[in-house]
Design an enzyme around this catalytic site. Structure first.
Site, short mmCIF file in Angstrom:
data_model
loop_
_atom_site.label_atom_id
_atom_site.label_comp_id
_atom_site.label_asym_id
_atom_site.label_seq_id
_atom_site.Cartn_x
_atom_site.Cartn_y
_atom_site.Cartn_z
CD GLU A 86 92.47 34.80 33.70
OE1 GLU A 86 92.90 34.44 34.85
OE2 GLU A 86 91.54 35.47 33.29
CG HIS A 137 90.50 24.63 37.89
ND1 HIS A 137 89.34 25.01 37.60
CD2 HIS A 137 91.02 25.20 39.05
CE1 HIS A 137 89.22 26.06 38.29
NE2 HIS A 137 90.12 26.24 39.22
#
Length: 325
Positions: A60, A129
């Site tokens: 990321e 998540h």
């Protein structure tokens, strides 16, 4: 008009902008050939080529850094962070580099980047998540935060976000991706960033909310209507900038309000909304503004998330308390 669910509307927005502007690039983990975990980019690499829609390593920080570099070179990156809990590895690139680019360069450079990420509970997903981390970005000057609640807004806001010269953190609720279909215009249109929407007119209490909680709040309002309580529901759509004017106009009419958020209660969007209401509309209130939110705990495992998440019953209880104050 076409009937689309939210994931289809988002993909349609991305296609519109890829066709319109050759500087639009889409990248992230598995967004190319696979089309993303939720297929939001399915077919776009085949249509526009792997130089416009491409996969990145599972990193990321690299996704965020590449987006910043491309942005200052005139591109309009759409960078997908696969799940919201993965943004911590990219917070420096998002909150420090992209958000401050215009300021630290004296207006010489922009960061016209959209950071897309799924978030939100009710789907029994794995840890990291589903967290609602919008509060982290709302407190960051220089970045806009958008949370659509329906397919029409999702497409219009996505197109507006891609065209914006500032970075936009675009949050897509997992539980809304395929929840329902709605009419969505074909071709291009925009929904204004920074403008809330009154999704249900009412006269007794104002509910201010966003994302999945719009639908939860409407369900509560419909139940309350059976008992003669007329609730107005405002969908913020954009958390930063916040449309306080629409909120104040509603409170002038109803004189009571509650704010509903899925995120943990402390220091969230609800707290900011209430602070601004107190600053700009306190003399119109006949009761304190209440919050309905997740508890101040780590987001729970799937087995108990239904107990953790705000629901219509909790919202109805809050409405009853402000009505009886």
């Amino acid at each position: 008009m076409a009937q689309m669910n939210m994931i289809q509307a988002i993909k349609d927005a991305l296609r519109v902008e890829l066709e319109r502007d050759k500087n639009v690039l889409i990248f992230g983990e598995d967004v190319g050939h696979v089309g993303g975990v939720f297929r939001a980019t399915e077919g776009l690499q085949k249509e526009f080529g792997d130089h416009r829609v491409f996969d990145t390593p599972l990193a990321e920080s690299a996704i965020g850094g590449m987006a910043v570099g491309l942005g200052i070179q005139g591109f309009r990156p759409v960078a997908e962070i696969q799940f919201v809990g993965f943004i911590y590895e990219a917070l420096d690139q998002i909150a420090v580099q992209a958000a401050r680019m215009r300021y630290r360069s004296g207006g010489r450079y922009n960061s016209p980047i959209v950071f897309r990420t799924p978030f939100g509970g009710g789907v029994k997903a794995a840890e990291l998540h589903t967290d609602s981390l919008e509060g982290l970005l709302v407190q960051t000057p220089g970045i806009k935060v958008v949370v659509p609640s329906n397919p029409y807004d999702a497409k219009g806001l996505m197109i507006a976000a891609i065209r914006d010269n500032d970075p936009v953190f675009f949050m897509e609720h997992l539980n809304l991706y395929r929840a329902f279909r709605a009419e969505v215009p074909e071709g291009e249109y925009t929904v204004e960033i920074g403008k809330a929407n009154v999704v249900r007119e009412g006269s007794d209490v104002t509910i201010i909310t966003y994302g999945m909680m719009v639908h939860t709040s409407v369900k509560a309002a419909e139940e309350l209507a059976k008992n003669g309580v007329n609730v107005e529901v405002i969908d913020l759509r954009t958390l930063m900038p916040l449309d306080i004017d629409t909120i104040v106009e509603s409170i002038k009419k109803t004189n009571r309000a509650i704010v509903v958020q899925e995120a943990q209660q402390t220091s969230g969007i609800a707290a900011e909304v209430i602070a601004q209401i107190n600053e700009k509309a306190i003399l119109h209130l006949e009761a304190p503004v209440l919050r309905v939110a997740g508890p101040d705990t780590v987001y729970p495992f799937a087995q108990i998330e239904d107990v953790w998440l705000p629901n219509p019953a909790r919202i109805m209880d809050a409405v009853k308390r402000v009505m009886e104050f």
